[in-house]
Enzyme design. Structure first.
Site, PDB file in Angstrom:
ATOM      1  N   CYS A 137       0.996  -1.238  -0.001  1.00  0.00           N
ATOM      2  CA  CYS A 137       0.014  -0.078  -0.112  1.00  0.00           C
ATOM      3  C   CYS A 137       0.841   1.326   0.208  1.00  0.00           C
ATOM      4  CB  CYS A 137      -1.035   0.151   1.110  1.00  0.00           C
ATOM      5  SG  CYS A 137      -2.294  -1.067   1.083  1.00  0.00           S
ATOM      6  N   LYS A 187       0.585   3.274  -3.173  1.00  0.00           N
ATOM      7  CA  LYS A 187      -0.782   3.891  -3.269  1.00  0.00           C
ATOM      8  C   LYS A 187      -0.516   5.425  -3.621  1.00  0.00           C
ATOM      9  CE  LYS A 187      -4.903   4.010  -0.798  1.00  0.00           C
ATOM     10  NZ  LYS A 187      -5.516   3.446   0.466  1.00  0.00           N
ATOM     11  N   ASP A 194     -14.135   2.529   1.706  1.00  0.00           N
ATOM     12  CA  ASP A 194     -13.337   1.349   1.275  1.00  0.00           C
ATOM     13  C   ASP A 194     -13.704   0.576   0.073  1.00  0.00           C
ATOM     14  OD1 ASP A 194     -11.672   1.593   3.568  1.00  0.00           O
ATOM     15  OD2 ASP A 194     -13.509   1.165   4.773  1.00  0.00           O
ATOM     16  N   ASP A 234     -10.873   0.288   7.146  1.00  0.00           N
ATOM     17  CA  ASP A 234      -9.467  -0.292   7.562  1.00  0.00           C
ATOM     18  C   ASP A 234      -8.204   0.600   7.349  1.00  0.00           C
ATOM     19  OD1 ASP A 234      -9.825  -0.259   4.806  1.00  0.00           O
ATOM     20  OD2 ASP A 234      -9.076  -2.342   4.441  1.00  0.00           O
TER      21      ASP A 234
END
Lengths: 213, 359
Positions: free
Chosen positions: B26, B29, B59, B237
């Site tokens: 991530c 990102k 999400d 999350d």
């Protein structure tokens, strides 16, 4: 012994590991590292701090140079990278606090041409105020911008020039992040100039004098 | 843990998945500010069946099928964050499935997305990635029913997942109420840890804690709390935007301010020391830039602590906004199923998106 090292092109965390290895050599007194990103500079600043070494950085063309020196022991608060440093940099001095995009209040007028004219005049006055300060030679520590005052930082604002001029003279020019966000300017302002209400309050309380036009 | 003793245990492999990857997981990102810029001019879907708005940073998307059922859909993929292909597949799948759980839903059907440099890497590596992902999907009780693969210069893997939830039980970013406690599962510091792993700086214990953090499905947390669901007002999350970024999204969507207590946050072993020595991923600096304008904290909070609050998480834990009188019950229910969790702060009336960080 001073050592130069070229860390350009290396991916994180290589620059930190390589620099650490050189610093571990007892005969090395300082390292000058050439890196290609600000992230590397910030990570090397942390490395220097964790070892209590002195740290300096400067831009060199498209690249950056970090100098870590074992002799200059870092004071506790430094060397923090610009983004975090502003949290603790408040010290006494003259602070200019601008919370609107005009100097005083324009004469009230119904919406229309006259109103626009009054607004423009008030903004222009603010520009003149800042220019006068910049040329006066008075010692100013910081210019803090909040609410519509942050609009002075809009690249299209006539005040950008004088703010840059003040910055070059060593004046800290900081804007409230919440306000920049609200006026849609956050992407147009450099990270190190974005601050928060906590830091603004710290500056105001620590200031020797606060001027608010 | 310190950066004194690199163990070069992953440098001899001839086909290192991460060899040409700048930022894995991530951490790859796009930044929040970049995203804002490219999404600005997109038309916004308006349909009464669409239960989630793009403005609330959800999400996954939720679409009402009938009075009792909503479809929840997400897609998530990223470049390798470590060299073990099976583990990479597992982590990418866990991360994609997590978006479904974060909406309070159960995953049902998944499709795989794969970009693979098949000229540079043997095919059995691709097979291992897919196997890791597929095993994790079946662990989640869902089916993997196919996918799409492309040849490219950098490996990318992830899933498109569909799940279902009763529309009344849908958990979004926007439902938090003043005084709600913020409960977070899993430990923080995956971004810093992964960087240290790349540098060969993690000992076996730290590695196993990291891998277990990355491959633990968020299903148990949702199951354990299902009996308390009327008292859980919002959920998300913790992934690429870090703890601060995701709390800020929830607090903006819920139009509340938030208070975070650093002393209650769980960190992965050694991450504070690693961060203080300069092992901070680039995306953490990006997150700091995007979010710090709305964050306040006392000046003597150590830099490595704030670095970790901005650290991008891959396959991170869940954040719940829980009615204050039920927060203890939630923590107990989570502990019963072996989920690490703690109450890390609360929401309050205030400037939406503003986070006050306390020691």
């Amino acid at each position: 012994m001073k050592k130069d090292i070229d860390l350009r092109g290396l991916l994180c965390p290589e620059p930190v590991l390589k620099t650490k290895k050189i610093l571990d050599d007892q005969t090395v007194t300082s390292v000058e590292a050439l890196v290609d990103s600000e992230v590397n500079i910030q990570n090397l600043a942390r490395l220097a701090r964790s070892q209590n070494f002195g740290f300096k950085s400067a831009a060199k063309g498209e690249h950056f140079v970090a100098t870590i020196s074992k002799e200059e022991v870092a004071p506790n608060t430094a060397p923090e990278p610009p983004a975090a440093a502003k949290q603790s940099k408040a010290k006494s001095g003259v602070v200019i606090f601008i919370s609107k995009d005009r100097f005083g209040e324009p004469v009230a007028a119904p919406p229309g041409e006259e109103h626009e004219k009054n607004q423009a005049f008030s903004l222009n006055l603010l520009n003149v105020f800042l220019q006068t300060i910049s040329q006066s030679g008075h010692d100013v520590q910081a210019v803090l911008l909040a609410n519509s005052g942050v609009r002075l930082m809009d690249p299209e604002s006539p005040c950008v020039k004088v703010l840059d001029e003040l910055k070059e003279k060593g004046v800290e020019v900081l804007a409230c992040g919440l306000c920049l966000d609200y006026y849609g300017l956050k992407e147009k302002v450099k990270t190190e100039q974005i601050t928060n209400m906590y830091a603004i309050c710290e500056y105001l309380f620590a200031a020797e004098k606060v001027l608010s036009p | 843990m310190s950066i004194d003793n690199p163990k070069d245990d992953n440098t001899n492999n001839t086909h290192r998945l991460t060899s040409n990857v700048k930022a894995g997981g991530c951490a790859a990102k796009m930044s929040s500010s970049e995203l804002k810029q490219i999404l600005a001019n997109l038309p916004k879907a308006k349909d009464p069946r669409l239960l989630t708005g793009i403005d609330n940073f959800e999400d996954a998307a939720a679409f009402q099928l009938n009075g009792d059922l909503a479809l929840v859909k997400t897609v998530d993929f990223f470049p390798p964050l470590l060299d073990d292909p099976y583990l990479y597949g597992q982590i990418a799948a866990t991360n994609a499935l997590s978006d479904i759980y974060a909406m309070g839903a159960k995953p049902a059907l998944a499709l795989a997305l794969l970009v693979f440099p098949s000229c540079d890497f043997p095919l059995d590596i691709a097979a291992e990635i897919l196997k890791g992902g597929a095993d994790q999907v079946s662990k989640a009780g869902a089916i993997i029913a196919g996918g799409h693969s492309i040849q490219g210069s950098e490996t990318l893997y992830g899933l498109c997942v569909s799940g279902f939830v009763h529309p009344d039980k849908l958990l979004t970013n926007s439902g938090a109420k003043p005084k709600d406690r913020i409960i977070a599962t899993k430990s923080l510091g995956a971004g810093v840890s992964l960087l240290a792993l790349k540098a060969g700086l993690l000992n076996d214990e730290a590695k196993s804690r990291l891998f277990s953090n990355l491959t633990t499905l968020n299903d148990k947390a949702i199951d354990a709390l299902s009996y308390l669901s009327p008292n859980i007002h919002a959920c998300t999350d913790i992934t690429g935007f870090g703890l601060i970024g995701h709390i800020q999204e929830m607090s903006k969507a819920s139009k509340l301010g938030a208070v975070v207590e650093v002393s209650s946050i769980r960190f992965l072993p050694g991450v504070l020391e690693l961060a203080s020595q300069g092992l901070v991923p680039a995306a953490a600096y990006g997150n700091r830039k995007s979010f710090q304008g709305n964050v306040s904290y006392i000046k003597d909070l150590p830099l490595e602590v704030t670095d970790l609050l901005y650290d991008p998480q891959t396959s991170g834990g869940l954040l719940f906004a829980v009615q204050p009188e039920h927060s203890e019950d939630c923590l107990k229910a989570l502990a019963l199923v072996g989920i690490e969790a703690s109450c890390i702060g609360h929401f309050e009336e205030g400037i939406p998106g503003h986070i006050d960080i306390k020691p």
